[in-house]
Scaffold this active site. Sequence first.
Site, PDB file in Angstrom:
ATOM      1  N   PRO A 190       3.314   2.088   6.460  1.00  0.00           N
ATOM      2  CG  PRO A 190       2.430   0.682   4.957  1.00  0.00           C
ATOM      3  CD  PRO A 190       3.290   0.830   6.073  1.00  0.00           C
ATOM      4  CB  THR A 191      -0.929   6.192   6.314  1.00  0.00           C
ATOM      5  OG1 THR A 191      -2.084   6.521   6.981  1.00  0.00           O
ATOM      6  CG2 THR A 191      -1.089   6.384   4.926  1.00  0.00           C
ATOM      7  CG  ASN A 192      -5.719   3.874   7.341  1.00  0.00           C
ATOM      8  OD1 ASN A 192      -6.208   2.906   7.905  1.00  0.00           O
ATOM      9  ND2 ASN A 192      -5.665   5.049   7.775  1.00  0.00           N
ATOM     10  CG  LEU A 193      -1.625   0.961   2.625  1.00  0.00           C
ATOM     11  CD1 LEU A 193      -0.576  -0.289   2.458  1.00  0.00           C
ATOM     12  CD2 LEU A 193      -0.522   1.766   1.935  1.00  0.00           C
ATOM     13  CG  HIS A 221      -8.103  -2.017   6.045  1.00  0.00           C
ATOM     14  ND1 HIS A 221      -7.571  -2.908   5.340  1.00  0.00           N
ATOM     15  CD2 HIS A 221      -7.808  -1.935   7.125  1.00  0.00           C
ATOM     16  CE1 HIS A 221      -6.682  -3.562   6.239  1.00  0.00           C
ATOM     17  NE2 HIS A 221      -6.829  -2.845   7.395  1.00  0.00           N
ATOM     18  CE1 TYR A 246      -1.544  -6.868  10.350  1.00  0.00           C
ATOM     19  CE2 TYR A 246      -1.654  -4.766  10.940  1.00  0.00           C
ATOM     20  CZ  TYR A 246      -1.551  -5.646  10.216  1.00  0.00           C
ATOM     21  OH  TYR A 246      -1.047  -5.477   8.726  1.00  0.00           O
ATOM     22  CB  VAL A 249       1.132  -4.467  -0.083  1.00  0.00           C
ATOM     23  CG1 VAL A 249       2.595  -3.731  -0.138  1.00  0.00           C
ATOM     24  CG2 VAL A 249       0.275  -3.301   0.646  1.00  0.00           C
ATOM     25  N   GLY A 250       1.584  -6.377  -2.061  1.00  0.00           N
ATOM     26  CA  GLY A 250       2.524  -7.368  -2.897  1.00  0.00           C
ATOM     27  C   GLY A 250       2.550  -7.254  -4.349  1.00  0.00           C
ATOM     28  CB  SER A 258       0.353  -1.340  10.039  1.00  0.00           C
ATOM     29  OG  SER A 258      -1.105  -0.701  10.093  1.00  0.00           O
TER      30      SER A 258
END
Length: 313
Positions: A164-167, A180, A137, A16-17, A108
């Site tokens: 966010p949803t699953n990324l 994941h 988490y 993400v970053g 999340s």
Amino acid sequence: MEKDAKIFVAGHKGMVGSAIVRALEKAGYSNIITRSHSDLDLTRQAEVEKFFAEEKPEYVFLAAAKVGGIIANRDAPADFMYVNMMLEMNVINSAWRNGCRKLLFLGSSCIYPRLAPQPMPEDCLLTSALEPTNEAYALAKISGLKFCSYLRRQYGADFISVMPTNLYGPNDNYHPEHSHVLPALIDRFHRAKTEGLPSVTCWGDGSPLREFLYVDDLADLCLFLMNNYSGEETVNAGTGKEISIAELTRLVARIVGYEGEILWDTSRPNGTPRKLLDVGKARSLGWNYSTELQEGIRLAYDDYLTNPHRALR
């Protein structure tokens, strides 16, 4: 955000970053601050306070987190709670104390109840029990979200959050057990194809429904919210579309080019039966995703192939 504003991206090496950094650079922002873990341990309060006192970033994207899949969360709940709680509180508190103009906290979708109404609206938070396999988490992420809202309520801090949803996408973690579901499937099917295996065994029974968002779309939303949204309530980030894990496995196998049999290990946990976000709020603000799942998986697989060292983590 002004193009020359000092912007700190916490967690810039993660999926993400790094996507946020790409989006900032593409948009012409020229004063981006980053720190690797070896230079700044965000779980250490003194280090974080010193960094913010010296650098005084005007804007902060808090994308740093300890993340993992179902097995990792189930086996190490104390680690997931401690690391995420510590780094969140340190960064958010130091940003506020040092005059940060705006902070965006990334959470999340697992913060929502296990049996939340579908699709899940932002206001269903804390209305019933969480999914046990990622409860630690989720509790940490809820705490970060709430701390931002409390600072806004008590002190007027312009701190916002996005859930966010699953990324998936470039710079993902492809570890076979600690990643994941989507990157784990890419790795599993690629290895099976190259090794000529006749079958691949996947976890659970394939029935859970999941939503997936390409990480560069999330980064685009993060910049959009920093420039267009100020509010105490979080904003969901997703596509509004879902797919069963069984369908997903067949799609990934087809894109990777694996033609063997797909088996299911029902002794492994399924997780939450269904996780679909209500993305009406983001749409009402004027944002929508752009990358469809099939194209996104192709891009993710290209990244996997061009960065083979990630498959060894």
